[in-house]
Design an enzyme around this catalytic site. Sequence first.
Site, PDB file in Angstrom:
ATOM      1  CB  CYS A 175      -0.889   0.051   1.127  1.00  0.00           C
ATOM      2  SG  CYS A 175      -1.997   1.431   1.167  1.00  0.00           S
ATOM      3  CG  LEU A 182     -11.794  11.745   9.710  1.00  0.00           C
ATOM      4  CD1 LEU A 182     -11.665  12.247   8.263  1.00  0.00           C
ATOM      5  CD2 LEU A 182     -13.138  12.210  10.217  1.00  0.00           C
ATOM      6  CG  HIS A 183      -7.669   6.975  11.060  1.00  0.00           C
ATOM      7  ND1 HIS A 183      -8.515   5.775  11.652  1.00  0.00           N
ATOM      8  CD2 HIS A 183      -7.049   6.307  10.185  1.00  0.00           C
ATOM      9  CE1 HIS A 183      -8.742   4.860  10.872  1.00  0.00           C
ATOM     10  NE2 HIS A 183      -7.757   4.844   9.989  1.00  0.00           N
ATOM     11  N   GLY A 188      -4.154  -2.537   1.100  1.00  0.00           N
ATOM     12  CA  GLY A 188      -4.175  -1.812  -0.266  1.00  0.00           C
ATOM     13  C   GLY A 188      -5.063  -0.775   0.108  1.00  0.00           C
ATOM     14  CD  GLU A 189      -7.682   4.132  -0.431  1.00  0.00           C
ATOM     15  OE1 GLU A 189      -7.345   3.579   0.638  1.00  0.00           O
ATOM     16  OE2 GLU A 189      -8.728   4.187  -1.047  1.00  0.00           O
ATOM     17  CB  SER A 233     -12.472   0.573   4.167  1.00  0.00           C
ATOM     18  OG  SER A 233     -11.747   1.128   5.102  1.00  0.00           O
ATOM     19  CB  CYS A 271      -1.915   4.521   7.707  1.00  0.00           C
ATOM     20  SG  CYS A 271      -2.959   5.104   6.566  1.00  0.00           S
TER      21      CYS A 271
HETATM   22  N1  SAH Z   1      -6.638   1.589   2.538  1.00  0.00           N
HETATM   23  C1  SAH Z   1      -8.199   1.479   3.007  1.00  0.00           C
HETATM   24  C2  SAH Z   1      -8.184  -0.129   3.485  1.00  0.00           C
HETATM   25  C3  SAH Z   1      -7.489  -0.917   4.266  1.00  0.00           C
HETATM   26  S1  SAH Z   1      -7.192  -0.331   5.925  1.00  0.00           S
HETATM   27  C4  SAH Z   1      -8.394   2.156   4.303  1.00  0.00           C
HETATM   28  O1  SAH Z   1      -7.411   3.271   4.800  1.00  0.00           O
HETATM   29  O2  SAH Z   1      -9.222   2.489   4.816  1.00  0.00           O
HETATM   30  C5  SAH Z   1      -8.657  -0.766   6.614  1.00  0.00           C
HETATM   31  C6  SAH Z   1      -8.912  -0.360   8.093  1.00  0.00           C
HETATM   32  O3  SAH Z   1      -7.903  -0.809   9.130  1.00  0.00           O
HETATM   33  C7  SAH Z   1      -8.754   0.968   8.071  1.00  0.00           C
HETATM   34  O4  SAH Z   1      -9.595   1.873   8.890  1.00  0.00           O
HETATM   35  C8  SAH Z   1      -7.346   1.248   8.736  1.00  0.00           C
HETATM   36  O5  SAH Z   1      -7.224   2.411   9.148  1.00  0.00           O
HETATM   37  C9  SAH Z   1      -7.356   0.310   9.786  1.00  0.00           C
HETATM   38  N2  SAH Z   1      -6.323  -0.165  10.457  1.00  0.00           N
HETATM   39  C10 SAH Z   1      -4.932  -0.060   9.684  1.00  0.00           C
HETATM   40  N3  SAH Z   1      -4.275  -0.181  10.832  1.00  0.00           N
HETATM   41  C11 SAH Z   1      -4.806  -0.756  11.936  1.00  0.00           C
HETATM   42  C12 SAH Z   1      -4.359  -1.282  13.344  1.00  0.00           C
HETATM   43  N4  SAH Z   1      -3.027  -1.451  13.698  1.00  0.00           N
HETATM   44  N5  SAH Z   1      -5.327  -1.411  14.024  1.00  0.00           N
HETATM   45  C13 SAH Z   1      -6.496  -1.201  13.867  1.00  0.00           C
HETATM   46  N6  SAH Z   1      -6.971  -0.766  12.681  1.00  0.00           N
HETATM   47  C14 SAH Z   1      -6.185  -0.489  11.419  1.00  0.00           C
END
Ligand code: SAH
Length: 363
Positions: free
Chosen positions: A126, A231-232, A175-176, A207, A130
């Site tokens: 990806c 969003l986070h 992935g996205e 997502s 993040c």
């Molecule tokens: N790229 C997409 C889909 C993949 S991630 C997205 O960003 O939504 C799927 C979800 O898992 C997202 O909400 C992501 O922020 C969350 N996620 C990623 N790492 C995580 C972690 N360590 N603990 C909990 N959720 C997590």
Amino acid sequence: MVDAEKFTLLEVAEAKLPTIFAFSLPELEQWCMEHEIKKYRAGQIYRWLYPMRAQSWDEMTDLPLDLREKLAASFSFFISEVESHQIASDRTEKLLLKLHDREFVECVVMREPNRTTICISTQVGCAMGCVFCASGLPGLTRNLTTAEILEQMTRLDRLLDEQEKITNIVVMGIGEPLANLDNLLPALERLHEGKTFNFGSRRITISTVGLPAKIRQLARIGKRYSLAVSLHAPNDKLRSEIVPVNRNIGIQEILEATEYYFEQTGRRVTYEYVLLSGINDSPAEARQLATLLKNRHSHVNLIPMNAISLLDIGGSSQETARTFSHILNDAGIVTTIRKRKGADIDAACGQLRLPKVREKIKG
Ligand code: SAH
């Protein structure tokens, strides 16, 4: 007899046989007619592929042997190998699939009473970066093809008990998804077909990290997919730190795109918010989030952070999560706290690819 299942992966890749699962029923009917095979045979093949969950051509015993041979010479059956299959204590199951170019992808099935959800991936790696997610640590290798996206579905479906059916799909794996919309949409289209999984678009959640132009594109295709936006953070300064791609986007632009999504589809958008201890989980941040989302057609899904041993970030305590959720609820924002599934096999959100990432980092 030529049997595609007996080919090694590389031979299949070199022979470039397309997987049978990439074909719609009308396409298969067309193929039959072109090969002077009666059209109804396509329907029989489809029954073996979908409701009957066949694992190979040999199982298709009501097809004449020469037809099975022809199929095996023209199509590959699966195009990945199951490298590993793990089962967690909560019956979550994870498959690590090896692709023809020796890349890997993971997909998961999660069970609750009356609900069987699968989580599928759309890319190898990806590019979003993040800071709390393992999947993106080594960056993006490539997009998955439509056939590779579909294969996760058909492979997971074959893990289920005879009476069990997939009820929900979350496109939330590695992935996205919106960065690979061109390959994802035809895969989802296949699932809607009555003779495959007959899946309604509302039971599929996509997502995204929040790519505004792609959200608008998705809004216009005439489907009612559930949309979740990761969003986070309630402000751009913090969001750009933990979701680096935000630096080029900004929350306001995302919210305008999600409002458009709601107008076009009538679907309320879910905002995902991973609670990171001491980073985005204070009551002040909860209040800011409530102000941001007030009067929007939204739903907040608070996600307890799943541990990533390689990272120096921890999840919030249950008490902090409850306080955060109460502040949102009191402000009239519908909020749920996501249940954690499959953590003991690294199958929870953010953990996919973790074992492979560990390997790559070790060198
Ligand atoms: N790229 C997409 C889909 C993949 S991630 C997205 O960003 O939504 C799927 C979800 O898992 C997202 O909400 C992501 O922020 C969350 N996620 C990623 N790492 C995580 C972690 N360590 N603990 C909990 N959720 C997590």
